[in-house]
Design an enzyme around this catalytic site. Structure first.
Site, PDB file in Angstrom:
ATOM      1  N   ASP A   1       0.861  -1.177   0.000  1.00 48.28           N
ATOM      2  CA  ASP A   1       0.000   0.000   0.000  1.00 48.28           C
ATOM      3  C   ASP A   1       0.901   1.232   0.000  1.00 48.28           C
ATOM      4  O   ASP A   1       2.113   1.128   0.228  1.00 48.28           O
ATOM      5  CB  ASP A   1      -0.900  -0.048   1.241  1.00 48.28           C
ATOM      6  CG  ASP A   1      -1.825   1.150   1.312  1.00 48.28           C
ATOM      7  OD1 ASP A   1      -2.324   1.567   0.259  1.00 48.28           O
ATOM      8  OD2 ASP A   1      -2.035   1.668   2.418  1.00 48.28           O
ATOM      9  N   LYS A   2       0.326   2.391  -0.246  1.00 45.12           N
ATOM     10  CA  LYS A   2       1.137   3.611  -0.266  1.00 45.12           C
ATOM     11  C   LYS A   2       0.956   4.438   1.008  1.00 45.12           C
ATOM     12  O   LYS A   2       1.859   4.534   1.830  1.00 45.12           O
ATOM     13  CB  LYS A   2       0.782   4.474  -1.489  1.00 45.12           C
ATOM     14  CG  LYS A   2       1.617   5.750  -1.601  1.00 45.12           C
ATOM     15  CD  LYS A   2       1.081   6.690  -2.640  1.00 45.12           C
ATOM     16  CE  LYS A   2      -0.178   7.378  -2.178  1.00 45.12           C
ATOM     17  NZ  LYS A   2       0.067   8.337  -1.061  1.00 45.12           N
ATOM     18  N   THR A   3      -0.235   4.986   1.171  1.00 44.49           N
ATOM     19  CA  THR A   3      -0.473   5.903   2.290  1.00 44.49           C
ATOM     20  C   THR A   3      -0.418   5.164   3.613  1.00 44.49           C
ATOM     21  O   THR A   3      -1.128   4.196   3.823  1.00 44.49           O
ATOM     22  CB  THR A   3      -1.839   6.584   2.129  1.00 44.49           C
ATOM     23  OG1 THR A   3      -1.901   7.204   0.856  1.00 44.49           O
ATOM     24  CG2 THR A   3      -2.043   7.622   3.221  1.00 44.49           C
TER      25      THR A   3
ATOM     26  N   PHE B   1     -10.319  23.197  -7.607  1.00 46.09           N
ATOM     27  CA  PHE B   1      -9.321  22.275  -8.145  1.00 46.09           C
ATOM     28  C   PHE B   1      -9.999  21.049  -8.741  1.00 46.09           C
ATOM     29  O   PHE B   1     -11.013  20.582  -8.256  1.00 46.09           O
ATOM     30  CB  PHE B   1      -8.391  21.827  -7.022  1.00 46.09           C
ATOM     31  CG  PHE B   1      -7.529  20.645  -7.388  1.00 46.09           C
ATOM     32  CD1 PHE B   1      -6.315  20.831  -8.012  1.00 46.09           C
ATOM     33  CD2 PHE B   1      -7.951  19.349  -7.109  1.00 46.09           C
ATOM     34  CE1 PHE B   1      -5.534  19.744  -8.348  1.00 46.09           C
ATOM     35  CE2 PHE B   1      -7.173  18.269  -7.442  1.00 46.09           C
ATOM     36  CZ  PHE B   1      -5.958  18.462  -8.063  1.00 46.09           C
TER      37      PHE B   1
ATOM     38  N   THR C   1      -2.564   0.945  -4.670  1.00 46.94           N
ATOM     39  CA  THR C   1      -3.099   2.035  -3.867  1.00 46.94           C
ATOM     40  C   THR C   1      -4.434   2.510  -4.421  1.00 46.94           C
ATOM     41  O   THR C   1      -4.715   2.372  -5.624  1.00 46.94           O
ATOM     42  CB  THR C   1      -2.108   3.220  -3.822  1.00 46.94           C
ATOM     43  OG1 THR C   1      -2.676   4.294  -3.083  1.00 46.94           O
ATOM     44  CG2 THR C   1      -1.764   3.707  -5.216  1.00 46.94           C
TER      45      THR C   1
ATOM     46  N   ASP D   1      -1.539  -1.069   5.929  1.00 46.04           N
ATOM     47  CA  ASP D   1      -1.872  -0.667   7.293  1.00 46.04           C
ATOM     48  C   ASP D   1      -3.335  -0.333   7.482  1.00 46.04           C
ATOM     49  O   ASP D   1      -3.743   0.020   8.578  1.00 46.04           O
ATOM     50  CB  ASP D   1      -1.017   0.528   7.714  1.00 46.04           C
ATOM     51  CG  ASP D   1      -1.335   1.765   6.892  1.00 46.04           C
ATOM     52  OD1 ASP D   1      -1.730   1.614   5.727  1.00 46.04           O
ATOM     53  OD2 ASP D   1      -1.197   2.872   7.411  1.00 46.04           O
TER      54      ASP D   1
ATOM     55  N   ASN E   1      -8.644  -1.393   4.112  1.00 45.48           N
ATOM     56  CA  ASN E   1      -8.771  -1.645   2.680  1.00 45.48           C
ATOM     57  C   ASN E   1      -7.613  -2.465   2.139  1.00 45.48           C
ATOM     58  O   ASN E   1      -7.598  -2.804   0.951  1.00 45.48           O
ATOM     59  CB  ASN E   1      -8.882  -0.318   1.915  1.00 45.48           C
ATOM     60  CG  ASN E   1      -7.762   0.640   2.252  1.00 45.48           C
ATOM     61  OD1 ASN E   1      -6.945   0.378   3.142  1.00 45.48           O
ATOM     62  ND2 ASN E   1      -7.700   1.753   1.556  1.00 45.48           N
TER      63      ASN E   1
END
Length: 1173
Positions: free
Chosen positions: A407-409, A552, A689, A826, A829
């Site tokens: 995972d990334k985050t 944005f 991710t 972590d 998901n």
């Protein structure tokens, strides 16, 4: 996909109101067709809801209770083939007609194995009971008939209303609007079914979803516009807030936050995406099971041959020898005798499949798991979190990983943005210089800027360049305008929990860091309404009229605000990616643009994320005309988004450049170095991710998964099956095209057990694919092309993925590649892929405990993964391989001696050893050396293991334990058994001692053979041991001492006289061990057995070298000459600029802010300037 069609069935303003929801879910009919099913529930009506038999909220993860433990645990244990085999063997030994060994030779080891396993299962289940009780008994406030009552979580039912406070964790999955939006909770652990309400007692109702599982619907909130701000850090690692709004039909209910449970238990998105848990076994276990089946087949063949030999012997010799060896009454012919002898040999040769093998494996794995738990270098002091081996069955597989899915985050990053540097009006700020004017690296000892002059400064903010503070204090107009822009151009929400203490709730972490930076330098964003923004500039409050927010999005890559200043000027402030802003600047900014771009290049070399900041002063008449066009575009029913974008472009031009910001997306410590080390170990890392593509790519460059010198990074973004196919084939053709595979891929359907072979690309490549394109790539035989293309890349990024897609990618690699996979994450998901991978590693980070509780191993930092794999994993793999090789060898050698002896005993199934030696051989005599080798042995210490990650490669190719190594063990044991039998036989054959007594008796021969056997296997394990300590010496040599002590005890006069039927070797030990033939036999057998081993180990690296042999040679040279050690090159940061706006994951809050739905109450508005005094 789930849909809800809410409708009010009774008066909603009374707390006894009923609310019915009809969610439509897909369900398979008996004929296989998909049909829609409805669900109905009413709030505060348990009688109505119980009709549908919805699951309750009680969780039960434990398996046993006091009464069921013993029978159920024994039933489970005897479902294991090995235990059932030894139980059947015990039954055979109780039959006197075929039993050649006493019953205790099998009962003792079997009872030990069952007891150890039962104790371990009981401890594990006790922990489950404790966790269940802790969760089930959590207090909760339930609203019943207008009254709030305290209850327990396990007593909550579908339709119940609960009371939640601001900042209170929400143990549910939540759904907002009509479309159920599910949070991810603790997979498979808690089944929660309830409706909930929360009363917001502060300006913002902020939820932090926790571990229970339910899909709930937001009905009302105390916030203006029935808004709720949800922080999902415990679930997906995102610390930025998600704004959700109640459904319109109930949004005007009283000043409370109301939620309705619609889906629960297995119906929730969480449970549907988390996958099923399957019991994980290592490749070594599967291989051992295959070998055990081989051994059983070999055992049956050997027993058949020996039974045939007995039949022939009885037919030709025994039949005529009955005067001396009479047949038993139940033996009527040589065939009957041979049949009985078959089962007798089956009992006596059972040590080829020793039950102690399994108990030894359990003990070894438990010991190696403890080493992981005790590793102080994987202890994370800030959280008081050690590494934890949550399973003891997978340790050696940690040394065989080929693919890591991360995972990334929260796993690679901390999801923390830090304002590091900036460029304002051509001047770069953020660097620190000494008195000589030389640049100084910033460290913990570097003096920080003192912000004491600003009472509203954030004490956690750190900056080190005093020149910027001096510029602010001296009133530098460009610097002031720069920070004024940062304090106005954003969609951050502010909250004043304590007077004078502001808390920012940002949509994305980068926005929060920029507003915090402006706050510390004297431009404090204090509050906002739908029409105004209040900023405290250098201690003076100023109110700006908010005229428009140009929000944005991923295409624009910028945002702008238009405000009317207190001095009645209309100004547009804009910030965005440099590639976009540069195209919007006025030509007069060319020189400043070039200087700022040079600064951006410098920032990028440090891995910082950059944004440009600009502004434009607008003519009032021009703005009014533009405003009318903007209103028309917003009201358009056709192509509204496109028309709004065109209107935005009309005003966002001819900007004046103010400067640029540089933000550090704080990676976890040591991530780039860890990834570089793992890549040297031939471990491929794929990032899976849910974040957007630009975010994931930025992080990939920051952590060195992608490099600027790559030949190409392929972007797969096709929107249909055929486009994805062409993109994959084009990429594969550039890397390496396998014509054989290409022809295979054209077939309609892949074969079930098709494996993609390893290929070497002709360059260095990366690949990025999003979840939408992946959905097509996973269809049909296109999945084979996807996996083959991805496996040729150095790094792969899968972005915008659902939890289910993460698990599917892991399963895809497992299906088509014969490799061991590891998934690390972590958040909840990540649970699906953690369960799907061979090894699941959970990180106890900002995302809570869900992933950790579903994992096999838990660590607190990604950098600890290299120790887990390259040290503990590699050592465990090598130790387990040595254990299995040695264990099979010593038991084959032990058992085959019986076969050679049968040719001299008329195939009578008479054991060649004392029965007590057979009982103690595996459990006592050889257990300590095995434990010493399997727990403490190291081929190289941890320093060399990390210095040379290439040592990890043999485990990936299963080089140390495979079918070839098993055959080698068998051949080696066959040779050793010949030596162990015939050398003692030759030494005592027709021999006498000095006093003329015959020494060729059965008992003396047994003692000589078993002593020689134990000496040989001890010498063998000493040769296998590479790491010698006092403890190792004790474990190995003490086994011989224990053997001699026990032998003198068992063969003592007193014991043999007290129990003559059980101890029959009276005085054999003292009589035999003083014979010179005994020691000659011992010397010859040990010498002849270990000489081939020494020769093989010497010649193997010369004649049959493998890749790791060269690495080992380098290490030995470095040990002799330390100066040969190469200095590790410093990790280089990427040099291309990447926008910090990659970290905004969704549309901005602009429309919501200007919709008057976030207006504070009058009471709150009065508190805005209370800080002045």
């Amino acid at each position: 996909m789930k849909y809800t069609n809410p409708f009010i069935s009774e008066n909603p303003w009374n707390y006894s109101w009923c609310y019915s929801a009809m969610p439509l879910t897909k369900k398979r009919s008996p004929d296989g067709q998909s049909e829609e099913q409805g669900r109905y529930l009413q709030a505060n009506s348990r009688e109505f809801n119980t009709v549908f038999a919805y699951p309750n909220n009680t969780i039960k993860t434990s398996k046993y209770n006091i009464l069921s433990f013993l029978p159920l645990n024994l039933f489970e244990q005897f479902q294991r083939l090995a235990n059932a085999y030894f139980l059947a063997l015990l039954v055979l030994q109780l039959i006197p007609q075929i039993s050649s060994l006493t019953w205790y030779t099998t009962v003792v080891p079997l009872v030990v194995v069952l007891t150890i396993t039962a104790v371990k299962d009981a401890i594990d289940d006790l922990k489950r009971h404790q966790n269940d009780n802790q969760v089930n008994n959590r207090p909760v406030l339930i609203l019943k008939n207008g009254r709030v009552e305290c209850n327990k979580w396990m007593n909550i039912h579908v339709g119940d209303i609960i009371k939640l406070q601001n900042n209170q964790p929400v143990p549910v999955s939540t759904s907002f609007d009509f479309d159920l939006f599910s949070f991810f909770g603790l997979s498979g652990k808690t089944f929660s079914t309830f409706a909930a309400t929360a009363f917001g007692d502060r300006p913002h109702c902020i939820w932090r979803p926790m571990a229970h599982v339910a899909d709930i619907l937001l009905l009302s909130s105390s916030e203006p516009g029935s808004l709720t701000y949800v922080e999902t850090a415990d679930l997906d690692g995102e610390t930025n807030l998600k704004v959700k709004q109640a459904i319109s039909v109930t949004s005007d209910m009283e000043d409370n936050m109301l939620l309705l449970s619609a889906f629960d238990g297995p119906d929730t998105k969480l449970m549907q995406n988390s996958g099923k848990y399957t019991f994980k076994r290592t490749n070594t276990d599967h291989l051992v099971n295959v070998f055990v089946l081989w051994i059983v087949v070999l055992l049956v063949c050997m027993c058949s041959v020996l039974a045939a030999g007995h039949y022939i012997w009885e037919l030709k010799t025994g039949y005529y020898f009955q005067d001396f060896l009479p047949w038993s009454k139940y033996v009527t012919s040589p065939a009957v005798s041979a049949t009985l002898i078959f089962w007798s040999y089956f009992i006596i040769l059972n040590t080829m499949v020793p039950i102690s093998l399994y108990v030894s494996v359990e003990v070894i794995r438990l010991g190696n798991s403890c080493f992981i738990n005790w590793d102080q270098k994987m202890y994370y002091a800030p959280k008081d979190m050690p590494a934890e081996a949550r399973t003891t069955t997978l340790n050696e597989e940690l040394g065989q990983i080929t693919y890591v899915f991360s995972d990334k985050t929260g796993t690679l990053t901390q999801n923390i943005m830090i304002f590091k540097k900036c460029s304002i009006n051509g001047v770069s700020y953020g660097n620190v210089f000494d008195r000589k004017g030389e640049k100084v690296d910033i460290s913990e000892k570097t003096e920080k800027v003192n912000f004491s002059y600003n009472k509203l400064a954030d004490p956690k903010f750190s900056f080190y360049d005093n020149t910027l503070v001096e510029a602010v204090k001296h009133g530098n107009q460009q610097v002031h305008l720069f920070f004024r822009s940062l304090s106005l151009c954003h969609t951050v929400m502010s909250e004043e929990k304590v007077e004078g203490e502001l808390v920012y709730q940002a949509q994305s972490p980068d926005e929060g860091s920029l507003v915090t930076a402006a706050r510390n330098f004297g431009f404090v964003f204090h509050s906002r309404t739908s029409e105004t923004i209040t900023v405290v500039e250098m201690g003076e409050p100023r109110v700006y009229q908010l005229l428009a927010i140009l929000d944005f999005n991923a295409v624009r890559k910028r945002m702008s605000v238009i405000v009317r200043t207190p001095d009645d000027r209309v100004v547009l402030f804009c910030k965005g990616a440099d590639t976009i802003i540069c195209q919007l600047l006025h030509p007069s900014c060319r020189y400043l643009q070039d200087v700022t771009m040079d600064h951006l290049d410098d920032f990028a070399t440090e891995g910082l994320r950059t944004l440009m900041v600009a502004y434009r002063e607008l003519d009032s008449a021009f703005f009014q005309a533009w405003r009318e066009k903007h209103s028309e575009a917003c009201l358009s029913s056709e192509n509204r988004e496109r028309k709004i974008a065109i209107i935005y472009e009309e005003i966002e031009k001819d900007l004046t450049l103010l400067g640029a910001t540089a933000i550090e997306d704080k990676l976890q410590d040591g991530v780039p170095e860890t990834i570089a080390t793992l890549e040297k170990a031939k471990i491929k890392i794929w990032v899976l991710t849910g974040d957007k593509q630009e975010t994931a790519v930025n992080i990939a460059y920051a952590c060195n998964l992608f490099e600027d010198n790559m030949d190409e990074v392929f972007i797969m973004e096709g929107q249909d099956f055929e486009t994805i196919r062409q993109e994959l084939r084009s990429a594969r053709h550039k890397m390496k095209l396998d014509p054989t595979l290409e022809s295979y891929l054209l077939t309609s359907k892949p074969k079930p057990f098709f494996r993609i072979l390893e290929e070497v690309p002709n360059g260095n490549f990366g690949m990025v694919i999003n979840g939408y394109s992946l959905a097509y790539a996973l269809e049909g035989n296109l999945e084979v092309e996807l996996i083959q293309t991805a496996c040729l890349c150095k790094g792969v990024i899968f972005c915008r993925m659902t939890p289910l897609q993460k698990a599917q990618v892991v399963e895809l690699v497992k299906r088509y590649k014969k490799v061991v996979t590891l998934a690390i994450g972590d958040g909840a998901n990540d649970v699906g892929m953690i369960k799907a991978a061979h090894i699941g590693v959970g990180i106890s980070g900002q995302e809570g405990m869900q992933a950790m509780l579903s994992s096999d191993y838990a660590i607190s930092q990604f950098r600890y993964l290299q120790r887990l794999l390259l040290i503990h994993g590699r050592w465990s793999y090598i130790r387990m391989c040595k254990f299995f090789n040695y264990f099979f060898y010593k038991n084959f050698a032990f058992t085959l001696v019986h076969v050679w002896y049968s040719y001299f005993s008329g195939f009578s199934a008479q054991p060649v050893y004392d029965t007590w030696f057979i009982t103690f051989y595996n459990m006592i005599y050889t257990s300590l050396p095995v434990l010493g080798l399997s727990l403490f042995d190291q081929d190289f210490n941890e320093t060399w293991s990390l210095r040379f990650p290439e040592l990890y490669e043999p485990g990936q190719h299963h080089l140390y334990f495979n079918k070839r190594e098993f055959v080698k063990c068998l051949v080696h044991a066959f040779y050793s058994s010949l030596v162990l039998f015939f050398i003692p036989m030759g030494s005592v054959y027709n021999s006498v001692c000095n006093n003329g007594k015959d020494i060729s008796d059965y008992q003396s021969f047994c003692l000589m053979v078993q002593t020689a056997l134990l000496s040989v296997v001890t010498a063998e394990i000493a040769l296998k041991t590479t790491y010698w300590t006092m403890l190792t010496h004790f474990f190995i040599w003490s086994s011989l001492a224990i053997y001699f002590c026990i032998s003198f005890f068992l063969y003592s006069d007193g014991l043999c006289l007290l129990f003559p039927s059980n101890f029959q070797f009276l005085g054999v030990a003292r009589n035999t061990l003083k014979l010179p033939q005994m020691w000659l036999t011992l010397f010859l057998t040990v010498l002849l057995c270990i000489l081939p081993v020494i020769g093989y180990h010497f010649l193997k690296p010369l004649l049959w070298p493998i890749g790791v042999d060269k690495v080992i040679e380098r290490i030995h040279r470095c040990m002799r000459q330390p100066q040969l050690l190469l200095i590790q090159p410093k990790q280089k940061r990427p040099t291309c600029r990447r926008s910090a706006y990659a970290f905004s994951h969704q549309h901005g809050f602009g429309a919501l802010i200007t919709s008057s739905k976030t207006v504070k109450s009058p009471l709150y508005a009065k508190r805005v300037f209370s800080f002045q005094k």
